[in-house]
Design an enzyme around this catalytic site. Structure first.
Site, PDB file in Angstrom:
ATOM      1  N   SER A 188      -0.953  14.052   0.691  1.00  0.00           N
ATOM      2  CA  SER A 188      -1.439  14.322   2.044  1.00  0.00           C
ATOM      3  C   SER A 188      -1.316  15.758   2.487  1.00  0.00           C
ATOM      4  O   SER A 188      -1.996  16.169   3.424  1.00  0.00           O
ATOM      5  CB  SER A 188      -0.708  13.433   3.038  1.00  0.00           C
ATOM      6  OG  SER A 188       0.619  13.871   3.182  1.00  0.00           O
ATOM      7  N   HIS A 216      -3.341   7.586   2.068  1.00  0.00           N
ATOM      8  CA  HIS A 216      -4.313   8.566   2.596  1.00  0.00           C
ATOM      9  C   HIS A 216      -5.713   8.356   2.033  1.00  0.00           C
ATOM     10  O   HIS A 216      -6.560   9.239   2.155  1.00  0.00           O
ATOM     11  CB  HIS A 216      -3.812   9.988   2.339  1.00  0.00           C
ATOM     12  CG  HIS A 216      -2.589  10.289   3.141  1.00  0.00           C
ATOM     13  ND1 HIS A 216      -2.637  10.633   4.475  1.00  0.00           N
ATOM     14  CD2 HIS A 216      -1.278  10.202   2.819  1.00  0.00           C
ATOM     15  CE1 HIS A 216      -1.404  10.788   4.930  1.00  0.00           C
ATOM     16  NE2 HIS A 216      -0.560  10.527   3.953  1.00  0.00           N
ATOM     17  N   LYS A 247      -3.813   4.660   9.311  1.00  0.00           N
ATOM     18  CA  LYS A 247      -4.548   5.919   9.192  1.00  0.00           C
ATOM     19  C   LYS A 247      -6.047   5.616   9.151  1.00  0.00           C
ATOM     20  O   LYS A 247      -6.668   5.495  10.198  1.00  0.00           O
ATOM     21  CB  LYS A 247      -4.016   6.702   7.991  1.00  0.00           C
ATOM     22  CG  LYS A 247      -2.495   6.951   8.147  1.00  0.00           C
ATOM     23  CD  LYS A 247      -1.905   7.858   7.120  1.00  0.00           C
ATOM     24  CE  LYS A 247      -0.393   7.798   7.034  1.00  0.00           C
ATOM     25  NZ  LYS A 247       0.337   8.255   8.187  1.00  0.00           N
ATOM     26  N   THR A 362       8.564  19.225   5.698  1.00  0.00           N
ATOM     27  CA  THR A 362       7.372  18.458   5.325  1.00  0.00           C
ATOM     28  C   THR A 362       6.658  19.139   4.156  1.00  0.00           C
ATOM     29  O   THR A 362       6.113  18.474   3.275  1.00  0.00           O
ATOM     30  CB  THR A 362       6.428  18.321   6.541  1.00  0.00           C
ATOM     31  OG1 THR A 362       7.192  17.811   7.636  1.00  0.00           O
ATOM     32  CG2 THR A 362       5.277  17.379   6.255  1.00  0.00           C
TER      33      THR A 362
HETATM   34  N1  PLP Z   1       2.960   7.135   2.234  1.00  0.00           N
HETATM   35  C1  PLP Z   1       2.476   8.365   2.436  1.00  0.00           C
HETATM   36  C2  PLP Z   1       1.971   9.132   1.268  1.00  0.00           C
HETATM   37  C3  PLP Z   1       2.441   8.925   3.732  1.00  0.00           C
HETATM   38  O1  PLP Z   1       1.988  10.167   3.923  1.00  0.00           O
HETATM   39  C4  PLP Z   1       2.925   8.148   4.821  1.00  0.00           C
HETATM   40  C5  PLP Z   1       2.888   8.657   6.213  1.00  0.00           C
HETATM   41  O2  PLP Z   1       2.317   9.628   6.557  1.00  0.00           O
HETATM   42  C6  PLP Z   1       3.423   6.881   4.548  1.00  0.00           C
HETATM   43  C7  PLP Z   1       3.425   6.396   3.261  1.00  0.00           C
HETATM   44  C8  PLP Z   1       3.936   6.024   5.661  1.00  0.00           C
HETATM   45  O3  PLP Z   1       2.889   5.320   6.239  1.00  0.00           O
HETATM   46  P1  PLP Z   1       3.001   4.819   7.762  1.00  0.00           P
HETATM   47  O4  PLP Z   1       2.617   5.995   8.609  1.00  0.00           O
HETATM   48  O5  PLP Z   1       2.086   3.660   7.848  1.00  0.00           O
HETATM   49  O6  PLP Z   1       4.430   4.448   7.962  1.00  0.00           O
END
Ligand code: PLP
Length: 403
Positions: A188, A216, A247, A362
């Site tokens: 992401s 994503h 998302k 991040t």
């Molecule tokens: N997996 C990835 C690669 C993510 O970027 C995210 C959140 O941004 C998640 C899992 C978690 O998903 P959720 O926002 O539904 O908790």
């Protein structure tokens, strides 16, 4: 110990580094995406959001809203319990069936978020499979890392998207040990994509299971929105496909899909599934409507990809540097937390454009960025305004332009 002083000193560190996080106070306006109302000290005003993960604007789609209104009126607000104790609503089962079908799997299991689905599933698989070694891509999301860590299983991190490194690590593991390869389809922050087929080939060769996070990609890729594994005809080769409902599908919740036995096993052993109240029925109904819509409509996907292409071309024309990648994520690298925050503040204050700065942890230090996510609802005029604004600020701050 002076606990308050400790909290303050930790926060001071973040301020000093430029990594203190400030959340924009926004009110989404149904039917106006990507416009939202910003509440600020000086009053309220409309801003254009350019960093939402509601990638297709499905969080405000009429089909989703009407399904949620209907379920709210029929079932009330909450689920009323854990899935095990009175909380399983018919909508949950319909949604699980829909998700299994979306990914061409036998079964699916719902969680309250994508984070929880990763955490609980990876933790349970790696902990219960005796002697399991997890091979985890170096770029994996925090929820995967935490789940693997909590399992206490051996974890080997392979270089990001590096098939040779993965092979070398698999070769060195005792063939008798269970192995689980955990990776994502679209990463992401850089927007790069995994070599899914090559990883599945290696998994077959070395007898490993595969766990693919399509968070994503679901809704956005594939003829029915089943993600990159759907687009590339590889769903059947991946052991577990994990996704989010928050998302591309615009609601909230997470899930895994896989064999009937695997989903039943996680349902029966994962504490992150068992010991928490189920999603509200209206949420399941909204996600169901969103998935059904995106299974048959490609209008949103096509338009989003078209707007991504236009934005990249406009950034190139204005010599605003951005990372090349094959996905819908457009990272504009700044490389410094203070400048990144300053550009984001200026975009908001002067131009009514909201793009959150993405800083450490991040992303690695020195790669701080603006992560831009064009949607099908951003107009060509929105794109022109964003690029003009970025170009103006870039010029003023004398930030190095792309060659
Ligand atoms: N997996 C990835 C690669 C993510 O970027 C995210 C959140 O941004 C998640 C899992 C978690 O998903 P959720 O926002 O539904 O908790």
């Amino acid at each position: 110990m002076n606990y308050e002083a400790f909290f303050r000193s930790q926060l001071d560190t973040l301020h000093r580094e430029g990594n203190y996080r400030v959340f924009a106070d926004l009110e989404r306006v149904a039917g106006s995406f990507p416009v939202a109302t910003q509440h600020a000290a000086r009053g309220k005003r409309d801003v254009t959001v350019w960093c939402s993960n509601d990638y297709l604007g499905m969080g405000q789609h009429p089909a989703v809203l009407s399904a949620m209104h209907e379920a709210l009126d029929r079932c009330g607000a909450g689920a009323g319990g854990t899935r095990n104790i009175a909380g399983t609503n018919h909508y949950h089962l319909l949604l699980e069936r829909e998700l299994a079908d979306l990914h061409n799997k036998d079964a699916a299991l719902l969680f309250n978020s994508g984070y929880m689905s990763n955490w609980a599933t990876l933790c349970t698989l790696a902990a219960k499979l005796k002697g399991c070694v997890v091979l985890s891509d170096a770029g994996n999301h925090a929820s995967m890392i935490e789940g693997i860590r909590h399992s206490r299983a051996e974890c080997q991190i392979f270089a990001h998207n590096d098939i040779d490194d993965l092979r070398a690590k698999l070769q060195a593991i005792d063939p008798a040990r269970p192995k689980l390869i955990a990776f994502e389809s679209v990463y992401s922050m850089d927007g790069d994509v995994a070599p899914i087929e090559a990883i599945c080939d290696l998994a077959d060769e070395f007898g490993a299971m595969t766990y693919l996070d399509e968070v994503h990609a679901v809704g956005l890729y594939g003829p029915r929105g089943g993600g990159l594994s759907d687009r590339d005809g590889l769903s059947h080769r991946v052991t577990v496909i994990e996704g989010t409902l928050a998302k591309g599908f615009g609601v909230i919740g997470g899930y895994i899909t896989g064999s009937t036995g695997l989903c039943d096993f996680i349902r029966s052993y994962a504490s992150g599934f068992i010991f928490t109240t189920a999603l509200p029925p209206m949420v399941a109904a909204g996600a169901l409507a969103s998935i059904r819509h995106l299974k048959s409509s490609r209008v949103e996907r096509d338009r989003m990809h078209a707007q991504v292409k236009k934005l990249r071309a406009a950034l190139d024309a204005a010599a605003v540097p951005h990372l090349a990648n094959p996905s819908h994520i457009v990272p504009v690298i700044v490389g410094d937390p203070v400048s990144c925050k300053s550009i984001s503040d200026q975009l908001l204050d002067r131009f009514g454009i909201y793009v959150q700065p993405i800083n450490y942890p991040t992303v690695p230090r020195g790669t701080e960025r603006l992560r831009i996510t064009p949607s099908p609802l951003h107009t060509d005029a929105d794109i022109a305004h964003l690029v003009d604004a970025l170009s103006t600020i870039w010029h003023e701050l004398s930030i190095r332009r792309a060659a």
